[in-house]
Motif scaffolding. Structure first.
Motif, PDB file in Angstrom:
ATOM      1  N   PHE A 343      -3.638  -2.300 -10.402  1.00 14.23           N
ATOM      2  CA  PHE A 343      -4.324  -1.139  -9.816  1.00 14.23           C
ATOM      3  C   PHE A 343      -4.307  -1.185  -8.290  1.00 14.23           C
ATOM      4  O   PHE A 343      -5.192  -0.652  -7.639  1.00 14.23           O
ATOM      5  N   ARG A 344      -3.301  -1.826  -7.723  1.00  8.34           N
ATOM      6  CA  ARG A 344      -3.276  -2.039  -6.271  1.00  8.34           C
ATOM      7  C   ARG A 344      -3.258  -0.737  -5.485  1.00  8.34           C
ATOM      8  O   ARG A 344      -3.941  -0.619  -4.460  1.00  8.34           O
ATOM      9  N   GLN A 345      -2.474   0.248  -5.953  1.00 11.95           N
ATOM     10  CA  GLN A 345      -2.362   1.492  -5.198  1.00 11.95           C
ATOM     11  C   GLN A 345      -3.682   2.257  -5.220  1.00 11.95           C
ATOM     12  O   GLN A 345      -4.107   2.818  -4.201  1.00 11.95           O
ATOM     13  N   GLN A 346      -4.353   2.266  -6.372  1.00 10.21           N
ATOM     14  CA  GLN A 346      -5.654   2.926  -6.460  1.00 10.21           C
ATOM     15  C   GLN A 346      -6.692   2.219  -5.588  1.00 10.21           C
ATOM     16  O   GLN A 346      -7.526   2.873  -4.956  1.00 10.21           O
ATOM     17  N   ILE A 347      -6.621   0.879  -5.548  1.00 12.69           N
ATOM     18  CA  ILE A 347      -7.563   0.115  -4.721  1.00 12.69           C
ATOM     19  C   ILE A 347      -7.355   0.439  -3.248  1.00 12.69           C
ATOM     20  O   ILE A 347      -8.322   0.615  -2.484  1.00 12.69           O
ATOM     21  N   PHE A 366       7.364   0.278   6.595  1.00 10.44           N
ATOM     22  CA  PHE A 366       8.726   0.566   6.120  1.00 10.44           C
ATOM     23  C   PHE A 366       8.728   1.263   4.766  1.00 10.44           C
ATOM     24  O   PHE A 366       9.508   2.164   4.539  1.00 10.44           O
ATOM     25  N   LEU A 367       7.877   0.828   3.826  1.00 11.02           N
ATOM     26  CA  LEU A 367       7.874   1.402   2.478  1.00 11.02           C
ATOM     27  C   LEU A 367       6.741   2.405   2.322  1.00 11.02           C
ATOM     28  O   LEU A 367       5.713   2.317   2.991  1.00 11.02           O
ATOM     29  N   SER A 368       6.936   3.355   1.383  1.00  6.43           N
ATOM     30  CA  SER A 368       5.946   4.414   1.181  1.00  6.43           C
ATOM     31  C   SER A 368       4.742   3.931   0.383  1.00  6.43           C
ATOM     32  O   SER A 368       3.639   4.455   0.544  1.00  6.43           O
ATOM     33  N   THR A 369       4.930   2.966  -0.504  1.00  4.47           N
ATOM     34  CA  THR A 369       3.836   2.467  -1.346  1.00  4.47           C
ATOM     35  C   THR A 369       3.768   0.946  -1.268  1.00  4.47           C
ATOM     36  O   THR A 369       4.718   0.296  -0.841  1.00  4.47           O
ATOM     37  N   LEU A 370       2.627   0.405  -1.688  1.00  2.74           N
ATOM     38  CA  LEU A 370       2.427  -1.044  -1.687  1.00  2.74           C
ATOM     39  C   LEU A 370       3.182  -1.644  -2.880  1.00  2.74           C
ATOM     40  O   LEU A 370       2.843  -1.384  -4.024  1.00  2.74           O
TER      41      LEU A 370
END
Length: 413
Positions: A343-347, A366-370
């Motif tokens: 759930f890293r992105q939600q966190i 550099f990247l759009s998401t974790l």
């Protein structure tokens, strides 16, 4: 370590202290919590670092291949023959001609620096999963259609179907001097690679259109190569590099992005070293809780010795007690770490909402998401580190308990 029924019973009793031993239970609980948090932090950080490197490599390789064969002077003559030679080299999976040139783009009075890429139709079609809007099938030679990155589209306010002007400063010579070459192109697709710099700079068009725009004739600037193994790309392309000596240079992904990946590797090692100290602190917590338990149970230990308990039995009891605390903390840490990764992105979004801060700025990261990628070997190493340190932390208290002299303890009882 095999325990007898007596040893298992006493170890279980010490793992679950009674009501009058709340302080010992609190210290043991803190030890479990510290082990859990240290293992979870190691799992989370190392998985994110692995994911960051793997995601960057996948996206960079997906767009640029494992290596670029670049001609001296920017033009590769007889590139068809060179292309065939590269394709026939052992270990080469794919090789494609490529044109890449920094130019300018203009739209509604706004001008941005861009990188124009001329690709073959097969390479353009590979971008289909990254398309956010439009259709790459419209990018055909002679139709003056292009695909641009999502961030670039946002920066200059371009929407699907708009016409942009690409400016080539190296225009044709006229009696009044060299006039920049300006050609209008219709935006037929908007894509997102996931790497901010690429999505902010790249404009992709068919190879023939790029040749006409840059006045290259039938030449290309470079050849993109993909091999069977990204880590062995230097070894695989060594014969090609020798064959093209003096005509072109071979740059692999490690060389092109050396600064970035070296920094990631140094940071990865440093983070593992630093976070390993958390596991060491957790081991000291186990040691302190066992020392307290031994001191609190000195009379009980002396009584067990007088009733026939051997030193070996006492040693096994306290080693089992401390190691079980470490094992429970390690298992809980793995569960917590995997939950956070899932759930890293939600966190991240929740923290951003609560703090009002942008924790993951693509222009910096550099990247759009974790990203995250779990390495089973690395996880096994983290578990082994936690369990070994937990075991070592039990040895001193266990030896102390096993060496208790019942005569000295019970003399005044």
């Amino acid at each position: 370590m095999i325990l007898s029924l007596f040893e298992r019973t006493i170890a279980k009793r010490y793992l679950l202290p009674g009501r009058g031993e709340a302080f010992i239970a609190l210290v043991a609980g803190i030890s479990v919590g510290v082990v859990m948090l240290s293992v979870a932090m190691l799992v989370i950080v190392m998985s994110v670092m692995n994911g960051f490197r793997a995601e960057l490599l996948d996206k960079i390789v997906g767009l640029n291949g494992h290596a670029i064969v670049q001609a001296y002077g920017g033009r590769l003559d007889n590139w068809e023959g060179v292309l065939e030679d590269i394709r026939e080299a052992p270990g080469v999976v794919r090789a494609s001609p490529l044109i890449e040139q920094p130019l300018l783009i203009s739209f509604n009075g706004r001008v941005e620096a861009i990188l124009v890429r001329g690709n073959t139709q097969q390479d353009i079609d590979r971008l289909t999963p990254n398309v956010l809007a439009g259709n790459l099938a419209e990018l055909r030679s002679g139709e003056r259609n292009v695909a641009i990155g999502a961030r670039l589209a946002e920066n200059i306010g371009v929407r699907l179907g708009d016409t942009i002007t690409i400016i080539n400063p190296e225009g044709r010579a006229t009696p009044f001097g060299t006039m920049p070459r300006q050609i209008g192109y219709r935006v037929s697709a908007i894509f997102e690679i996931g790497i901010y710099d690429y999505d902010q700079k790249f404009v992709i068009m068919p190879m023939q259109e790029a040749q006409r725009l840059l006045l290259l004739g039938d030449t290309v600037g470079m050849i993109e190569v993909k091999t069977t193994d990204a880590d062995r790309v230097e070894e695989i392309l060594a014969p090609v590099e020798r064959q093209l000596a003096g005509r072109a240079v071979v740059n692999d992904w490690k060389t092109i992005n050396s600064t970035l990946f070296e920094a990631l590797q140094v940071e990865r090692v440093a983070m593992f070293f630093a976070l390993s100290f958390m596991v060491l602190v957790a081991a000291f917590n186990i040691l302190s809780s066992l020392v307290m338990l031994v001191r609190a149970k000195t009379r009980d230990i002396a009584i067990m010795r007088t009733m026939g308990a051997t030193r070996r039995s006492l040693l096994k009891i306290f080693v089992t007690t401390g190691f079980t605390v470490g094992a429970i903390g390690t298992a809980a840490g793995l569960v917590l770490g995997f939950l956070v990764l899932a759930f890293r992105q939600q966190i991240v979004r929740v923290i951003e909402v609560v703090t009002g801060q942008n924790l993951w700025d693509p222009s910096i990261r550099f990247l759009s998401t974790l990203p995250a990628r779990v390495d089973p070997v690395e996880i096994a190493g983290i578990v082994a580190l936690a369990l070994v340190l937990s075991f070592l932390a039990t040895l001193y208290p266990a030896f102390k308990a096993s060496s208790t002299d019942p005569v000295q303890v019970l003399r005044y009882e």
